[in-house]
Write an enzyme that holds these catalytic residues in place. Sequence first.
Site, PDB file in Angstrom:
ATOM      1  N   HIS A   1       0.826  -1.218   0.000  1.00 12.31           N
ATOM      2  CA  HIS A   1       0.000   0.000   0.000  1.00 12.31           C
ATOM      3  C   HIS A   1       0.852   1.257   0.000  1.00 12.31           C
ATOM      4  CE1 HIS A   1      -3.860  -1.869   0.069  1.00 12.31           C
ATOM      5  NE2 HIS A   1      -3.460  -2.684   1.018  1.00 12.31           N
TER       6      HIS A   1
ATOM      7  N   GLU B   1      -9.870 -11.440  -8.645  1.00 13.56           N
ATOM      8  CA  GLU B   1      -8.640 -11.524  -7.847  1.00 13.56           C
ATOM      9  C   GLU B   1      -8.534 -12.861  -7.117  1.00 13.56           C
ATOM     10  OE1 GLU B   1      -8.851  -8.154  -5.198  1.00 13.56           O
ATOM     11  OE2 GLU B   1     -11.021  -8.290  -5.112  1.00 13.56           O
TER      12      GLU B   1
ATOM     13  N   ASP C   1      -3.751  -9.121  -5.781  1.00 14.21           N
ATOM     14  CA  ASP C   1      -4.263 -10.251  -5.020  1.00 14.21           C
ATOM     15  C   ASP C   1      -4.315 -11.533  -5.852  1.00 14.21           C
ATOM     16  OD1 ASP C   1      -4.573  -9.468  -2.387  1.00 14.21           O
ATOM     17  OD2 ASP C   1      -6.489  -8.497  -2.735  1.00 14.21           O
TER      18      ASP C   1
ATOM     19  N   CYS D   1      -6.936  -3.407 -12.978  1.00  9.78           N
ATOM     20  CA  CYS D   1      -6.641  -2.271 -12.102  1.00  9.78           C
ATOM     21  C   CYS D   1      -5.527  -2.592 -11.114  1.00  9.78           C
ATOM     22  CB  CYS D   1      -7.902  -1.833 -11.350  1.00  9.78           C
ATOM     23  SG  CYS D   1      -8.642  -3.139 -10.351  1.00  9.78           S
TER      24      CYS D   1
END
Length: 576
Positions: free
Chosen positions: A192, A434, A458, A505
Amino acid sequence: MAEKVLKGIAASDGIAIAKAYMLVDPDLSFEKTTVSDTDAEVARLHDAFDASKAELKVIKDKAVENLGEEEAEVFEAHITILSDPEMLGQIEGKIKDDKVNAEEALKEATDTFISMFEAMTDNAYMQERAGDIRDVTKRVLSHLLGVTLPSPALIDSEVIVVAHDLTPSDTAQLDRKYVKGFITDIGGRTSHSAIMSRTLEIPAVVGSESATADIKAGDTVVLDGINGDALVEPTDAEVTDYEQKAKDFVAQKAEWAKLKNEATVSKDGKHFELASNIGTPDDMDGVLDAGSEAIGLFRSEFLYMNSSELPDEETQFQAYKKVVEGMNGKPVIVRTMDIGGDKELPYLPLPDEMNPFLGYRAIRISLDRDDIFRTQLRALLRASHYGQLRIMFPMIATLDEFRKAKAIFEEEKAKLVAAGTPVADDIKLGIMIEIPAAAILADQFAKEVDFFSIGTNDLIQYSFAADRGNEQVSYLYQPYNPSLLRLIKHVIDAAHANGRFTGMCGEVAGDQIAVPLLMGLGLDEFSMSSTSVLKTRSLMKKLDTKEMAKLADKALNECVTNEEVKELVEKNVFDK
């Protein structure tokens, strides 16, 4: 030569030179001691309280300026706690009665308050106060011990932040005006902190392993976010060299900027939708500057993470409306709340789990706590009136989950229409791909969903059974592995066979090695950090999709490792 050269992972392009700011928690340990002059000890306690309140006032003012009034309320709550005569009186009493040092008295008294609030299991608001008291205690203790508690909100000069890792809440406090870049000990391109660095458009190097050990506060650091290097205390010649590299990079960006208003078209004339990933409405400037053709991922969970309580319908509506209107009719895909895994909310306690990434998160929370889900869907439905809004559900594993989510959406839509609230009648509903189970069953999902968006971060993690935040297994982050490419091809083909589109994405969408392969596989939409859009558009304009299809076919059928695929692309695309 520089004192040290650290090697890490290039997470966000750019070069920065500034002094190091250590975002590392100091040692707050202390010994219990007996004191004879209790009045002096009480005075020391009062000084620490006063200093903490003054510090919190500065932090609060900064937070109001950078994040808004609502997000700053938590700091006002902390000031209120420090102004409570009962808590201060109890600590003073322990100093005087037990003749202990202020540190020990503070800990004993606040531990009592924390235990009392935590025991109020029937009152979530009061339980949350336990966390506030912990934070306040930490701050007062730092002043008693004479050590500095780092606070990103207080940075007021140009720095490079050095941290073991950066949490989403840490990055939310970073002011681009002063934070010129950051380097962390751990993390990869999909952590992140790395994703946020690209959103903030600041250079970043992650996974250096030793930044917090090898860099001291105030050291001059050259941060090379293009190659993943950091120079500690560089020579004058090295600084001059990197200043030139920084100018060259700015010149390259200026070349890319000429493509801002152009469509994303391959060399042979095929159009692709090139989109941006965003976290908050504040990221819209970057989207527009990059000339993005859509927003392929609005991470709505940041509205929850940047708030001290669950954001209400009106707050969310205003945020979604601002983004949808700002795109002037171009598509906006909003992902419903993706909390869980490593994204926590202090006001929404989640169960302790052995494997949180495999547990209670994303759509699983939304379907279980449909009160939260319905509030979000109503806000999204209302915002749909102002542009082309699409809704995407994260972490879908089964068709049943999608059907339940869609049913709740239809119920809330019907209620709003019945009440006369304007709502778009063409909202597309899609899912994140994912989880491998959903990817494998894409041909069935494609009969019911309007679109797919592949979340590679993921999907890679689950396909290779490798925690994306675990440095010991980071070698299994293999975005070009033929097994992953075959999954992606299956999803794209299933969508096209049913007249649906597939976007991506995850971070792979903006990966310059992956882009030629994805073009060859027929991916329709590429969504990435805004800083990668123009660079990617420039690359795509040079590539012929028929040639890329042959390249992708070779990767799928002749290569067997991640490295072989990478070498194939480098040889056929970048070494020509």
